[in-house]
Structure formats: C-alpha cells, structure tokens
Design a protein around this motif. Structure first.
Motif, PDB file in Angstrom:
ATOM      1  N   PHE A  62      -5.912  -2.515  -3.825  1.00 17.25           N
ATOM      2  CA  PHE A  62      -6.260  -0.883  -3.187  1.00 17.25           C
ATOM      3  C   PHE A  62      -6.416  -0.408  -4.750  1.00 17.25           C
ATOM      4  CE2 PHE A  62      -1.452  -0.186  -3.287  1.00 17.25           C
ATOM      5  CZ  PHE A  62      -1.741   1.205  -3.932  1.00 17.25           C
ATOM      6  N   LEU A  65       0.980  -1.834  -0.139  1.00 19.02           N
ATOM      7  CA  LEU A  65      -0.101  -0.521  -0.447  1.00 19.02           C
ATOM      8  C   LEU A  65       1.176   0.925  -0.246  1.00 19.02           C
ATOM      9  CD1 LEU A  65      -2.620   1.265   0.522  1.00 19.02           C
ATOM     10  CD2 LEU A  65      -2.742   1.530   3.098  1.00 19.02           C
ATOM     11  N   LEU A 107      -9.498  -1.071   0.443  1.00 17.59           N
ATOM     12  CA  LEU A 107      -9.105  -1.405   0.244  1.00 17.59           C
ATOM     13  C   LEU A 107      -9.358  -2.611  -0.017  1.00 17.59           C
ATOM     14  CD1 LEU A 107      -7.617  -0.929   3.983  1.00 17.59           C
ATOM     15  CD2 LEU A 107      -6.516  -0.151   1.872  1.00 17.59           C
ATOM     16  N   GLY A 129     -13.550  -0.607   2.510  1.00 23.36           N
ATOM     17  CA  GLY A 129     -14.020  -2.316   1.800  1.00 23.36           C
ATOM     18  C   GLY A 129     -14.227  -2.789   3.441  1.00 23.36           C
TER      19      GLY A 129
END
Length: 232
Positions: free
Chosen positions: A212, A24, A207, A38
């Motif tokens: 992502f 990420l 996410l 998410g």
C-alpha cells in the motif's frame, strides 16, 4: 483528545485463495476526507468490513484512540436501485435509521435531527415524495441522510457514486465535502474514480496486490494506479 480517529496496525487478512492487506498500518486524522483506491481484489471491501467490525482480521488491529468501541459510524452503500412502486416517503425512509424507530412516533429530538439532515442533504422539498419516484441521485442522497441521522463521527462511502451519472456523482460528493468541512465529520470514500478522489479528498490510501501507499491527495498519480488509465 487524540488527533487521530482511527489507527490500523499491521492489518492482514488471509483467505484460502489469497492474502490481502499486507501489514497495513496507517493513521487517520479527525476531520480528514480520505479516499481508498485500488484495483478489484486488493482488499478495499475487506478493510471496510474490518473497520465496521463485520470481519476479524487474520492479523493486526483497528483502534479508535479516544472512543474505542463507542465511535459512531455512518455507512453509505453502493447505489441500490429501489423499485418504482416503493411507497415509503423520502422522510420516512431516512427516519428508519433511528434506533427503535416506529412510525410516526419520533421523539422531539429525533424530529429536529431529521429536519436538520433533510436540510443538509437538500431533500426538504422532496421529503414527502415516495422513494420509488426519486431519481438515482436523490435516492443516494437519502442513503447519505440515513447515515447522518445518528450524527456519526466517521462517515464511510462504499463505492457510493459508482452507478450515478457524472452530475449526480459531483453533486453527492460536493455535499459530502461541504458536510466534512462544516461539521468536521471524518470521511472515508472507497472509489475507483481517481479524478473524483483527486477533486474532493485530502488524503489517499492506495491498496496494491503486494502492499500500500498513502499520503496527501496531490501525490496520487493515475500512472501509479495499478493497471493504469484504463482501470480508472
């Protein structure tokens, strides 16, 4: 001064049963209202713990370009019901977040700050009522006020509206958005409520189980959310 308050680089967290936050990397501009969305289990709570310094990532870094470790972070937890018999007043409950707070010996500066936060969170008229008798929305505003007393650079809302009714949810986020726009405090809101995220945020971080995506909030579609409408 950097235009970014926070940067993550190749973050990954490996647990025995799974890996979350797959490399990420993103940058958060100062004054932005970011919603992190998410499904359960994709790493939202893990990311917040890493930002707060409560968890060390298996790989990658979180940095605050200007203030490094001195950045002030305010944290608003998921709604926690307080027993009806809880007698501490709203004002004194908020004041607990001052460093070295000992009733009733606030410094003159702390008293001014506390009164300002009571006004900002629309709690001035309720300041002497007990927390136990406050409504759910009022209690959550008191938690927000607690997070604001130390004048944070970054305000994190961790599913803070999850157990509130629709009116209280909007009231809280309207308040946060107003503070964001008037004081330029940067906001990170973790939420499952996509419509609310679309209503109040500037940007989103979605996410997923294998990655992502991030961008302006207008680009976030409910159909892009893993699991679809039923998981919103």
């Amino acid at each position: 001064m950097s235009e970014f308050i926070l940067e993550t680089n190749n973050l990954k967290e490996e647990f025995p049963e799974k890996t979350v936050l797959h490399d990420l990397s993103f940058k958060l501009k100062r004054g932005t209202f970011l919603s992190i969305v998410g499904e359960n289990g994709v790493g939202k709570t893990t990311l917040i713990k890493i930002i707060l310094g409560q968890l060390k990532p298996s790989n990658g870094t979180v940095t605050f370009p200007d203030k490094q470790e001195n950045i002030k972070i305010g944290y608003v937890p998921q709604f926690r019901n307080i027993d009806d018999e809880y007698q501490l007043s709203v004002k004194n409950f908020i004041g607990l977040n001052f460093s070295g707070y000992h009733l009733p010996w606030l410094t003159p500066k702390e008293k001014l700050r506390l009164n300002k936060v009571l006004q900002q969170t629309n709690l001035s008229k309720l300041q002497n009522e007990s927390m136990g008798q406050a409504s759910g929305g009022e209690k959550q505003r008191a938690y927000l006020a607690q997070a604001l007393v130390n004048e944070p650079d970054l305000l994190i809302l961790d599913e803070s509206t999850a157990s509130l009714d629709p009116v209280a949810k909007e009231d809280l986020l309207n308040l946060v958005r107003e503070l964001n726009q008037k004081t330029a405090v940067t906001v990170i809101s973790v939420t499952h409520d996509i419509p609310l995220a679309q209503q109040f945020s500037d940007e989103y971080l979605l996410l997923k189980s294998d990655g992502f995506e991030t961008g302006p909030i207008g680009q976030l579609k409910i159909t892009d959310y893993e699991g679809g409408q039923e998981h919103v």
